[in-house]
Design an enzyme around this catalytic site. Structure first.
Site, PDB file in Angstrom:
ATOM      1  N   ASN A 138      -7.490 -36.753  -2.177  1.00  0.00           N
ATOM      2  CA  ASN A 138      -8.434 -36.166  -1.227  1.00  0.00           C
ATOM      3  C   ASN A 138      -9.832 -36.706  -1.528  1.00  0.00           C
ATOM      4  O   ASN A 138     -10.350 -36.532  -2.637  1.00  0.00           O
ATOM      5  CB  ASN A 138      -8.389 -34.632  -1.371  1.00  0.00           C
ATOM      6  CG  ASN A 138      -9.303 -33.950  -0.381  1.00  0.00           C
ATOM      7  OD1 ASN A 138     -10.453 -34.350  -0.199  1.00  0.00           O
ATOM      8  ND2 ASN A 138      -8.827 -32.918   0.268  1.00  0.00           N
ATOM      9  N   ASP A 141     -12.681 -36.074   0.278  1.00  0.00           N
ATOM     10  CA  ASP A 141     -13.766 -35.300   0.911  1.00  0.00           C
ATOM     11  C   ASP A 141     -15.040 -35.280   0.070  1.00  0.00           C
ATOM     12  O   ASP A 141     -16.154 -35.314   0.600  1.00  0.00           O
ATOM     13  CB  ASP A 141     -13.334 -33.836   1.121  1.00  0.00           C
ATOM     14  CG  ASP A 141     -12.250 -33.688   2.167  1.00  0.00           C
ATOM     15  OD1 ASP A 141     -11.978 -34.653   2.900  1.00  0.00           O
ATOM     16  OD2 ASP A 141     -11.669 -32.589   2.234  1.00  0.00           O
ATOM     17  N   HIS A 142     -14.866 -35.212  -1.264  1.00  0.00           N
ATOM     18  CA  HIS A 142     -16.055 -35.079  -2.111  1.00  0.00           C
ATOM     19  C   HIS A 142     -16.922 -36.330  -2.115  1.00  0.00           C
ATOM     20  O   HIS A 142     -18.116 -36.250  -2.403  1.00  0.00           O
ATOM     21  CB  HIS A 142     -15.653 -34.698  -3.538  1.00  0.00           C
ATOM     22  CG  HIS A 142     -15.167 -33.287  -3.640  1.00  0.00           C
ATOM     23  ND1 HIS A 142     -15.986 -32.206  -3.391  1.00  0.00           N
ATOM     24  CD2 HIS A 142     -13.960 -32.774  -3.924  1.00  0.00           C
ATOM     25  CE1 HIS A 142     -15.285 -31.093  -3.529  1.00  0.00           C
ATOM     26  NE2 HIS A 142     -14.054 -31.414  -3.855  1.00  0.00           N
ATOM     27  N   HIS A 163     -10.322 -33.886   5.227  1.00  0.00           N
ATOM     28  CA  HIS A 163     -10.421 -32.655   6.019  1.00  0.00           C
ATOM     29  C   HIS A 163     -11.588 -32.821   6.987  1.00  0.00           C
ATOM     30  O   HIS A 163     -12.739 -32.886   6.563  1.00  0.00           O
ATOM     31  CB  HIS A 163     -10.665 -31.472   5.057  1.00  0.00           C
ATOM     32  CG  HIS A 163     -10.719 -30.143   5.731  1.00  0.00           C
ATOM     33  ND1 HIS A 163     -10.905 -28.982   5.020  1.00  0.00           N
ATOM     34  CD2 HIS A 163     -10.622 -29.770   7.028  1.00  0.00           C
ATOM     35  CE1 HIS A 163     -10.913 -27.950   5.861  1.00  0.00           C
ATOM     36  NE2 HIS A 163     -10.752 -28.410   7.081  1.00  0.00           N
ATOM     37  N   ARG A 222     -13.723 -31.042   9.088  1.00  0.00           N
ATOM     38  CA  ARG A 222     -14.089 -29.643   9.332  1.00  0.00           C
ATOM     39  C   ARG A 222     -14.825 -29.495  10.652  1.00  0.00           C
ATOM     40  O   ARG A 222     -15.518 -30.404  11.107  1.00  0.00           O
ATOM     41  CB  ARG A 222     -14.993 -29.133   8.194  1.00  0.00           C
ATOM     42  CG  ARG A 222     -14.310 -29.036   6.837  1.00  0.00           C
ATOM     43  CD  ARG A 222     -15.282 -28.429   5.835  1.00  0.00           C
ATOM     44  NE  ARG A 222     -15.706 -27.120   6.273  1.00  0.00           N
ATOM     45  CZ  ARG A 222     -15.158 -25.978   5.854  1.00  0.00           C
ATOM     46  NH1 ARG A 222     -14.214 -25.985   4.939  1.00  0.00           N
ATOM     47  NH2 ARG A 222     -15.583 -24.834   6.320  1.00  0.00           N
ATOM     48  N   ARG A 281     -19.064 -30.826   7.596  1.00  0.00           N
ATOM     49  CA  ARG A 281     -19.780 -30.688   6.323  1.00  0.00           C
ATOM     50  C   ARG A 281     -19.675 -31.948   5.466  1.00  0.00           C
ATOM     51  O   ARG A 281     -20.603 -32.301   4.760  1.00  0.00           O
ATOM     52  CB  ARG A 281     -19.168 -29.488   5.608  1.00  0.00           C
ATOM     53  CG  ARG A 281     -19.614 -29.203   4.257  1.00  0.00           C
ATOM     54  CD  ARG A 281     -18.881 -28.007   3.691  1.00  0.00           C
ATOM     55  NE  ARG A 281     -18.950 -26.807   4.542  1.00  0.00           N
ATOM     56  CZ  ARG A 281     -18.369 -25.646   4.211  1.00  0.00           C
ATOM     57  NH1 ARG A 281     -17.690 -25.540   3.088  1.00  0.00           N
ATOM     58  NH2 ARG A 281     -18.461 -24.603   5.002  1.00  0.00           N
ATOM     59  N   HIS A 282     -18.520 -32.607   5.503  1.00  0.00           N
ATOM     60  CA  HIS A 282     -18.381 -33.839   4.695  1.00  0.00           C
ATOM     61  C   HIS A 282     -17.807 -35.001   5.522  1.00  0.00           C
ATOM     62  O   HIS A 282     -18.531 -35.919   5.853  1.00  0.00           O
ATOM     63  CB  HIS A 282     -17.600 -33.585   3.392  1.00  0.00           C
ATOM     64  CG  HIS A 282     -16.468 -32.612   3.471  1.00  0.00           C
ATOM     65  ND1 HIS A 282     -15.424 -32.772   4.343  1.00  0.00           N
ATOM     66  CD2 HIS A 282     -16.226 -31.463   2.779  1.00  0.00           C
ATOM     67  CE1 HIS A 282     -14.568 -31.767   4.181  1.00  0.00           C
ATOM     68  NE2 HIS A 282     -15.026 -30.943   3.250  1.00  0.00           N
ATOM     69  N   GLU A 306      -6.312 -32.925   7.187  1.00  0.00           N
ATOM     70  CA  GLU A 306      -6.369 -31.469   7.143  1.00  0.00           C
ATOM     71  C   GLU A 306      -7.271 -31.011   8.279  1.00  0.00           C
ATOM     72  O   GLU A 306      -8.333 -31.612   8.511  1.00  0.00           O
ATOM     73  CB  GLU A 306      -6.955 -30.994   5.816  1.00  0.00           C
ATOM     74  CG  GLU A 306      -6.084 -31.307   4.623  1.00  0.00           C
ATOM     75  CD  GLU A 306      -6.769 -30.919   3.325  1.00  0.00           C
ATOM     76  OE1 GLU A 306      -7.876 -30.359   3.362  1.00  0.00           O
ATOM     77  OE2 GLU A 306      -6.197 -31.198   2.279  1.00  0.00           O
ATOM     78  N   THR A 316      -5.200 -15.511   4.134  1.00  0.00           N
ATOM     79  CA  THR A 316      -4.571 -14.363   3.493  1.00  0.00           C
ATOM     80  C   THR A 316      -5.438 -14.043   2.276  1.00  0.00           C
ATOM     81  O   THR A 316      -6.410 -14.750   1.993  1.00  0.00           O
ATOM     82  CB  THR A 316      -3.150 -14.711   3.009  1.00  0.00           C
ATOM     83  OG1 THR A 316      -3.246 -15.834   2.167  1.00  0.00           O
ATOM     84  CG2 THR A 316      -2.236 -15.002   4.168  1.00  0.00           C
ATOM     85  N   THR A 317      -5.043 -13.030   1.530  1.00  0.00           N
ATOM     86  CA  THR A 317      -5.884 -12.625   0.396  1.00  0.00           C
ATOM     87  C   THR A 317      -6.067 -13.766  -0.605  1.00  0.00           C
ATOM     88  O   THR A 317      -7.102 -13.900  -1.217  1.00  0.00           O
ATOM     89  CB  THR A 317      -5.259 -11.415  -0.336  1.00  0.00           C
ATOM     90  OG1 THR A 317      -3.870 -11.638  -0.439  1.00  0.00           O
ATOM     91  CG2 THR A 317      -5.541 -10.129   0.401  1.00  0.00           C
ATOM     92  N   GLU A 320       2.505 -26.962   2.467  1.00  0.00           N
ATOM     93  CA  GLU A 320       1.774 -27.263   1.237  1.00  0.00           C
ATOM     94  C   GLU A 320       1.465 -25.925   0.589  1.00  0.00           C
ATOM     95  O   GLU A 320       0.720 -25.117   1.152  1.00  0.00           O
ATOM     96  CB  GLU A 320       0.488 -28.042   1.539  1.00  0.00           C
ATOM     97  CG  GLU A 320      -0.324 -28.302   0.275  1.00  0.00           C
ATOM     98  CD  GLU A 320      -1.509 -29.246   0.486  1.00  0.00           C
ATOM     99  OE1 GLU A 320      -1.486 -30.049   1.437  1.00  0.00           O
ATOM    100  OE2 GLU A 320      -2.458 -29.159  -0.319  1.00  0.00           O
ATOM    101  N   HIS A 353      -4.510 -27.848  -4.439  1.00  0.00           N
ATOM    102  CA  HIS A 353      -5.733 -27.051  -4.611  1.00  0.00           C
ATOM    103  C   HIS A 353      -5.903 -26.669  -6.083  1.00  0.00           C
ATOM    104  O   HIS A 353      -5.086 -25.962  -6.651  1.00  0.00           O
ATOM    105  CB  HIS A 353      -5.790 -25.792  -3.755  1.00  0.00           C
ATOM    106  CG  HIS A 353      -7.210 -25.314  -3.599  1.00  0.00           C
ATOM    107  ND1 HIS A 353      -8.019 -25.707  -2.550  1.00  0.00           N
ATOM    108  CD2 HIS A 353      -7.977 -24.550  -4.411  1.00  0.00           C
ATOM    109  CE1 HIS A 353      -9.212 -25.181  -2.721  1.00  0.00           C
ATOM    110  NE2 HIS A 353      -9.221 -24.476  -3.840  1.00  0.00           N
TER     111      HIS A 353
HETATM  112  N1  PXP Z   1      -4.909 -29.353  -0.314  1.00  0.00           N
HETATM  113  C1  PXP Z   1      -5.624 -28.698   0.634  1.00  0.00           C
HETATM  114  C2  PXP Z   1      -4.899 -28.175   1.820  1.00  0.00           C
HETATM  115  C3  PXP Z   1      -7.007 -28.539   0.508  1.00  0.00           C
HETATM  116  O1  PXP Z   1      -7.695 -27.899   1.469  1.00  0.00           O
HETATM  117  C4  PXP Z   1      -7.654 -29.068  -0.630  1.00  0.00           C
HETATM  118  C5  PXP Z   1      -9.126 -28.908  -0.789  1.00  0.00           C
HETATM  119  O2  PXP Z   1      -9.806 -29.610   0.161  1.00  0.00           O
HETATM  120  C6  PXP Z   1      -6.888 -29.765  -1.571  1.00  0.00           C
HETATM  121  C7  PXP Z   1      -5.506 -29.868  -1.403  1.00  0.00           C
HETATM  122  C8  PXP Z   1      -7.495 -30.405  -2.772  1.00  0.00           C
HETATM  123  O3  PXP Z   1      -8.027 -29.442  -3.610  1.00  0.00           O
HETATM  124  P1  PXP Z   1      -8.857 -29.890  -4.901  1.00  0.00           P
HETATM  125  O4  PXP Z   1     -10.087 -30.576  -4.384  1.00  0.00           O
HETATM  126  O5  PXP Z   1      -9.137 -28.603  -5.585  1.00  0.00           O
HETATM  127  O6  PXP Z   1      -7.986 -30.830  -5.665  1.00  0.00           O
END
Ligand code: PXP
Length: 239
Positions: free
Chosen positions: A7, A9-10, A43, A45, A49-50, A70, A100-101, A151, A191
């Site tokens: 991922n 995104d960062h 992702h 969004r 945001r990114h 995503e 969810t919670t 997932e 995640h």
């Molecule tokens: N999977 C999904 C569905 C996510 O939304 C994210 C976070 O964007 C990740 C995986 C990756 O999470 P992390 O950045 O904590 O590895």
């Protein structure tokens, strides 16, 4: 050994901090691919945001491994997915109301909207995954709605500090994984996974894909992205 979806995104988050051109997530995807990533995950969004629309467009043209998008169940975002055709779409919650919670998409609570979102993508021939908590009821409904994969949200496992809590969360993932596979769905997870905690998750029976972002990009700051990806791949080898 499960596939590694990196991922990125960062990388886009860092670029957006200055609003310029660098660092470019398109470069990150190329380096991750060279280092052995099996997929690139982004992702898009609603608030942009990114990741930007331009990133998705260019990544669709340049990524040779699987591109996993995503997205929320918002119809306008789905329209973008249908136009750009990633290899896989993963529906995730973006608004608190859709959570969810524990943090996965609440398929039970938003059954009709999720069903409609899944159907639009399936009708267009896209592979569909749903990001849900390791809850049997969420898994079963995901299968009933026609998703090809789920997932499982590993956040609670990743956040657990005491060994007892971590074991409980791992067992919940193993059990939800068993139901996922028995329902004929592909099993993904992600995640909060990092170099220390990913091993047991990679070994969950039937695991086919892990999506990991923060820990890889964090390590890349110090050792470079290619090495960070290679070292994560090494952690996924199941013995
Ligand atoms: N999977 C999904 C569905 C996510 O939304 C994210 C976070 O964007 C990740 C995986 C990756 O999470 P992390 O950045 O904590 O590895």
């Amino acid at each position: 050994m499960p596939r590694l979806g990196v991922n990125i995104d960062h990388v886009a988050t860092l670029r957006q901090a200055r609003g310029g051109k660098e660092p470019d997530p398109v470069w990150a995807a190329a380096l991750a691919e060279l280092a052995g990533a099996d997929g690139i995950t982004i992702h898009l969004r609603e608030d942009r945001r990114h990741i930007q629309d331009r990133d998705l467009r260019l990544l669709r043209e340049t990524v040779n491994v699987r591109l996993n998008l995503e997205l929320s169940i918002d119809p306008a975002i789905i329209a973008i997915a249908l136009e750009t055709r990633p290899d896989q779409v993963t529906f995730v919650p973006e608004r608190r109301a859709e959570l969810t919670t524990e943090g996965g998409l609440d398929v039970l609570g938003h059954r009709d909207r999720v069903a409609e979102a899944v159907k639009r993508c399936l009708d267009a021939g896209l592979e569909v995954s749903l990001f849900i908590d390791p809850d049997p009821a969420q898994v079963e409904l995901s299968a009933a709605l026609g998703a090809q994969a789920v997932e499982l949200h590993t956040g609670r496992y990743a956040d657990a500090v005491a060994e007892l809590d971590q074991t409980r969360e791992l067992n919940a993932l193993i059990e939800a994984g068993r139901i996922t596979v028995a329902s004929g769905l592909k099993l993904h997870a992600g995640h909060g996974l990092n170099y220390q905690n990913v091993g047991p998750i990679a070994q969950v029976a039937g695991m086919t894909e892990l999506n990991i972002g923060h820990s890889i990009i964090s390590r890349a700051v110090f050792v470079g992205l290619e090495r960070a990806v290679r070292e994560m791949k090494d952690c996924l080898i199941t013995r």
